[in-house]
Design an enzyme around this catalytic site. Structure first.
Site, PDB file in Angstrom:
ATOM      1  N   ARG A  35     -22.584  21.527  84.614  1.00  0.00           N
ATOM      2  CA  ARG A  35     -22.108  22.410  83.524  1.00  0.00           C
ATOM      3  C   ARG A  35     -21.793  22.212  82.240  1.00  0.00           C
ATOM      4  NH1 ARG A  35     -25.943  25.192  82.927  1.00  0.00           N
ATOM      5  NH2 ARG A  35     -26.057  24.943  85.794  1.00  0.00           N
ATOM      6  N   LYS A  64     -25.191  30.637  59.834  1.00  0.00           N
ATOM      7  CA  LYS A  64     -24.768  31.613  60.892  1.00  0.00           C
ATOM      8  C   LYS A  64     -25.104  30.655  62.631  1.00  0.00           C
ATOM      9  CE  LYS A  64     -27.068  35.123  58.647  1.00  0.00           C
ATOM     10  NZ  LYS A  64     -28.698  35.565  59.129  1.00  0.00           N
ATOM     11  N   LYS A 108     -23.191  35.128  45.710  1.00  0.00           N
ATOM     12  CA  LYS A 108     -24.276  35.576  46.441  1.00  0.00           C
ATOM     13  C   LYS A 108     -23.741  37.309  45.847  1.00  0.00           C
ATOM     14  CE  LYS A 108     -24.716  35.398  50.778  1.00  0.00           C
ATOM     15  NZ  LYS A 108     -26.424  35.072  51.242  1.00  0.00           N
ATOM     16  N   GLU A 148     -28.057  33.849  44.071  1.00  0.00           N
ATOM     17  CA  GLU A 148     -29.002  33.959  44.778  1.00  0.00           C
ATOM     18  C   GLU A 148     -28.845  35.526  44.355  1.00  0.00           C
ATOM     19  OE1 GLU A 148     -28.393  36.257  48.803  1.00  0.00           O
ATOM     20  OE2 GLU A 148     -27.621  37.602  48.096  1.00  0.00           O
ATOM     21  N   ASP A 151     -33.776  35.421  47.362  1.00  0.00           N
ATOM     22  CA  ASP A 151     -33.686  36.804  48.910  1.00  0.00           C
ATOM     23  C   ASP A 151     -34.381  37.204  49.103  1.00  0.00           C
ATOM     24  OD1 ASP A 151     -32.384  37.109  51.270  1.00  0.00           O
ATOM     25  OD2 ASP A 151     -31.164  39.007  50.030  1.00  0.00           O
TER      26      ASP A 151
END
Length: 291
Positions: free
Chosen positions: A110, A145, A177, A207, A229
């Site tokens: 597994r 992510k 950001k 950004e 963005d």
């Protein structure tokens, strides 16, 4: 003939990351008492022959982890690989064949399948995105992510699929950001602060979500890369024309298999898609005992 290494030749992955991931995964599965089912039902000296099979077509990634899982449980398991990471396979292709102590093969099954299924799913999805950019200069990139604890592996799988890696963490490049801009007091102050503190090998990306902000960034001359963005196709084209090659441009937000071709056609240098890692379907792979 078995490849001398199963790792993709042009992808980045430390052997230590493989060892650590397998150790943690086996510890999670075997717990305190080991594989009680195999111990209770299979005599200790029983041997088994098994085949890992791709049940679908796609791009393979994760075979070095499968090998590590089995051989960590028993060095007496002999394994032959028929492909290596990064290769495209048809459904029904044998990936690995192995023979050795049956208990160890069953105990590692597994864990091995989980890694190959997860990473091959990412590689296969990435290859599909890359296919949609054919004939353009644009490169498709992953993001941060990723599954906590598995980032190095998942970013490696993106490379296996023909994609490229964005930064690996907060420590290897500066990405300013919108919240950084807000806290620092604006585009110029945040760029001046970043530029005054970094070393000469560290890149700065910032950004923006409007062409007005892009113009302000270009006027400072202090950014290396600009992340555009959630801009629509027309706005991306205008951004490329405005930048005139002075900075590297990356499109982000709304990058899907349906939109990637149009984004690539705007002339941006990169597009980043969190979906490569956070939404990749599992690749169907199985381990069959060959009696």
């Amino acid at each position: 003939m078995m490849p001398t290494t199963l790792l993709h030749p042009d992808a980045f992955l430390s052997p230590l990351a493989i060892e650590d991931a397998i150790r943690r995964a086996l510890d999670e599965d075997l717990g305190r008492a080991g594989d009680v089912t195999s111990i209770a039902t299979i005599p200790e000296k029983t041997k088994a022959h098994a085949i890992m099979v791709a049940r679908q077509a796609g791009v393979i990634a994760g075979l070095p982890l499968a090998v590590e899982a089995f051989q960590r449980l028993s060095p007496d398991i002999a394994i032959t690989a028929h492909v290596r990471d990064g290769e495209a396979v048809a459904a029904g292709i044998n990936l690995l064949t192995m023979s050795g102590p049956a208990r160890a093969i069953l105990s590692g099954e597994r864990t091995a399948l989980n890694f190959v299924g997860r990473l091959s799913g990412i590689a296969t999805l990435t290859a599909d995105y890359v296919r949609h950019t054919s004939g353009t200069k644009m490169r498709i990139c992953c993001t941060r992510k990723t599954t906590p604890g598995l980032r190095a592996l998942e970013k490696y799988a993106v490379r296996c699929g023909g994609g490229f890696n964005h930064r690996f963490g907060l420590d290897d490049a500066i990405l300013i950001k919108d919240n950084h801009i807000a806290v620092a007091g604006g585009i110029r102050p945040v760029l001046e602060g970043a530029r005054s503190k970094i070393g000469h090998l560290v890149k700065i990306e910032i950004e923006v979500d409007t062409l007005e902000q892009l113009r302000e960034v270009l006027d400072t001359g202090m950014a290396d890369v600009v992340l555009l963005d959630n801009m629509d196709i027309d706005t991306l084209k205008r951004a490329v024309a405005m930048a005139q090659g002075r900075v590297v441009l990356e499109a982000s937000g709304g990058v899907t298999r349906d939109s990637i071709r149009a984004i690539a056609g705007t002339g941006v240098d990169y597009a980043s898609a969190g979906a490569l890692t956070h939404s990749a379907p599992n690749f169907d792979v199985a381990l069959d005992i060959d009696a």
